[in-house]
Design a protein around this motif. Structure first.
Motif, PDB file in Angstrom:
ATOM      1  N   THR A  34       2.028  -2.774   3.344  1.00 41.09           N
ATOM      2  CA  THR A  34       1.211  -4.077   3.718  1.00 41.09           C
ATOM      3  C   THR A  34       0.286  -4.379   2.392  1.00 41.09           C
ATOM      4  N   ARG A  58      -3.909  -6.635   5.561  1.00 37.67           N
ATOM      5  CA  ARG A  58      -4.433  -5.867   6.558  1.00 37.67           C
ATOM      6  C   ARG A  58      -5.664  -6.204   6.949  1.00 37.67           C
ATOM      7  N   ASN A  75       2.266  -2.405  11.597  1.00 28.15           N
ATOM      8  CA  ASN A  75       1.336  -2.907  10.516  1.00 28.15           C
ATOM      9  C   ASN A  75       0.678  -1.923   9.915  1.00 28.15           C
ATOM     10  N   VAL A  76       1.033  -0.532  10.492  1.00 25.32           N
ATOM     11  CA  VAL A  76       0.436   0.822  10.073  1.00 25.32           C
ATOM     12  C   VAL A  76       1.350   1.396   8.961  1.00 25.32           C
ATOM     13  N   ILE A  77       0.871   1.848   7.860  1.00 25.40           N
ATOM     14  CA  ILE A  77       1.583   2.636   6.909  1.00 25.40           C
ATOM     15  C   ILE A  77       1.573   3.953   7.109  1.00 25.40           C
ATOM     16  N   TYR A  82      -8.094   2.328   7.026  1.00 26.43           N
ATOM     17  CA  TYR A  82      -6.988   1.132   7.400  1.00 26.43           C
ATOM     18  C   TYR A  82      -7.097  -0.013   6.345  1.00 26.43           C
ATOM     19  N   GLY A 108      -3.901   1.241   4.587  1.00 28.35           N
ATOM     20  CA  GLY A 108      -3.263   1.052   5.880  1.00 28.35           C
ATOM     21  C   GLY A 108      -2.819   2.141   6.775  1.00 28.35           C
TER      22      GLY A 108
END
Ligand SMILES: Cc1ncc(COP(=O)(O)O)c(C=O)c1O
Length: 443
Positions: A19, A24, A42-44, A327, A331
């Motif tokens: 992302t 983010r 949506n979290v790396i 974040y 991410g």
């Protein structure tokens, strides 16, 4: 060989969705700045927890059967869900860790120990009749994943026996605790982790276990007791609310995964690799000046956000601010363990009393991430650390009565700038002008 490899082959892979910072930022706003409310896709890198995915209820059954209004349960440190289950019944959860536990920078081989003198004083003061059980959490998650020594467990057991009180373990990370005993406690270096675990459990009258940690399973847990009468009451409640005692609501596949996980978690090459990757993360960030809870724990690195962000007072949640920034930067999802999770209300004024520490936990899931993922995490933390002076606090705009950290909504405090603008101001320098007095130039 010096290089410690992941002692497993990867057979199933899940692609990571990359992302951008702008994306983010909008996901953060949609989640009201609560990282629990982000969509996992949506979290790396997800370091929110090293635990599996669903709630377990062993804790609810144990405390419903053993506690009543007015009961008190001492623990080295009650985990958030343990405390909430106790308080829900109208009982009280009391933390009695050793004093070093509250000093993130202080090194101690068994910082998770219970303060046994405080325990004895406490039992004498409130009376054993108000204490249905004493708990010891191994490892002690809430302040660093810190281990409890065998000597401490033995001493807690001796005190409990003197007052006729049962001793229970919150055994989520029993294997990591046993491995710490092997590495650090005199007399255990030549014992196997399994033998050490057996000795630990020989002192307990029962335990709760969320098998999503050292059971290496995705779901499930169990409750054990050596009291037949209690076991019957607990089984009755289990049948009423969850399922027959042989499966407790779990699918057969999950029961098998727990059985295999409990064996595999005791493999010493696995524990050696796990501790090595956690130490690697801890060493690389602390060497660059990031304050962490020392020494690194068994499942996670805890950043001391209060020390890293002194400009954000505890009532503006420095841990939450740091977790949000990690974040936003890369991410990475982590977990605040501080005044959002543990603040208490003053009994008269109703004002919030901040938690003893404001930490951010980077929990490393079992057998999920590799070396390059950890390097990415190190790089992101160091970037945020460089511009730490520009971070601001948050306030809570809505919250539930119990376990507020899971669903509370936040907003940045007024005057806090977006991270691009913060970077701009951080980099303001005074330069001499060629044709006049010195002036401030923004770069
Ligand atoms: C020490 C401890 N006890 C209890 C729990 C709660 O387990 P569950 O996630 O299954 O509700 C956790 C979860 O991380 C934990 O670390």
């Amino acid at each position: 060989m010096k290089t410690i490899i992941e002692p497993f082959r990867v057979k199933v892979v899940e692609p990571i969705k990359m992302t951008t910072r702008d994306e983010r930022e909008s996901y953060l706003q949609d989640a009201a700045y609560n990282l629990f409310l982000l969509k996992a896709e949506n979290v790396i890198i997800d370091l929110l927890t090293d635990s599996g995915t669903a709630a377990m209820t062993a804790e609810r059954i144990l405390f419903s059967v053993m506690c009543k209004k007015g009961s008190i349960v001492p623990n080295n440190t009650n985990f958030d869900t343990t405390r909430a289950n106790i308080e829900y019944i109208g009982a009280e959860a009391v933390d009695l860790p050793i004093p070093e536990f509250y000093q993130p920078a202080v090194d101690h081989p068994f910082k998770g120990n219970m303060d046994t003198e405080a325990l004895e004083r406490f039992i004498k003061r409130v009376g054993p009749e108000r204490i249905p059980l004493v708990m010891v959490t191994v490892t002690n998650n809430s302040g660093g994943g810190q281990p409890v020594s065998m000597a401490n467990i033995r001493e807690v057991k001796r005190i409990c026996s003197g007052y006729g009180l049962p001793l229970y373990f919150d055994a989520c990370r029993f294997a990591e605790n046993a491995y710490f005993i092997k590495l650090r406690e005199a007399g255990y270096a030549n014992k196997s982790v399994k033998e050490i675990a057996r000795e630990m459990f020989s002192y307990a009258d029962g335990c709760t276990m969320s098998a999503k940690k050292d059971g290496l399973a995705n779901i499930g847990g169990f409750l054990c007791t050596n009291d037949d009468q209690l076991a019957q009451q607990e089984k009755d409640l289990l049948i009423l609310t969850e399922g027959f005692p042989t499966y407790g609501g779990l699918a057969g596949r999950d029961l098998e995964a727990i059985a295999v996980g409990l064996e595999e978690v005791l493999h010493e090459d696995y524990l050696q690799y796990r501790f090595a990757s956690i130490n690697y993360l801890g060493e690389h960030i602390s060497r660059a000046g990031v304050p962490i809870v020392q020494p690194p724990g068994g499942h996670a690195i805890y950043i001391d956000a209060r020390a890293m962000l002194p400009q954000i007072p505890p009532n503006q949640y420095p841990g939450q601010a740091l977790a949000i920034e990690l974040y936003r930067e890369a991410g990475i999802r982590s977990c605040e363990i501080g005044s959002v999770m543990h603040a208490e209300k003053h009994s008269e004024s109703g004002e919030e009393i901040p938690a003893a520490m404001d930490l951010v936990r980077l929990a490393i899931p079992h057998r999920v991430y590799t070396q390059s993922h950890i390097d990415y995490v190190v790089e992101a933390i160091l970037k945020v650390h460089e511009r730490r002076a520009a971070l601001g606090g948050y306030r809570i705009i809505s919250q539930p009565k119990f376990l507020r950290h899971f669903t509370a909504e936040f907003e940045p405090l007024e005057g806090q700038l977006g991270s691009e603008e913060q970077l701009w101001i951080t980099n303001t320098v005074t330069l001499p002008r060629s044709n006049g007095p010195e002036s401030v130039v923004e770069i």
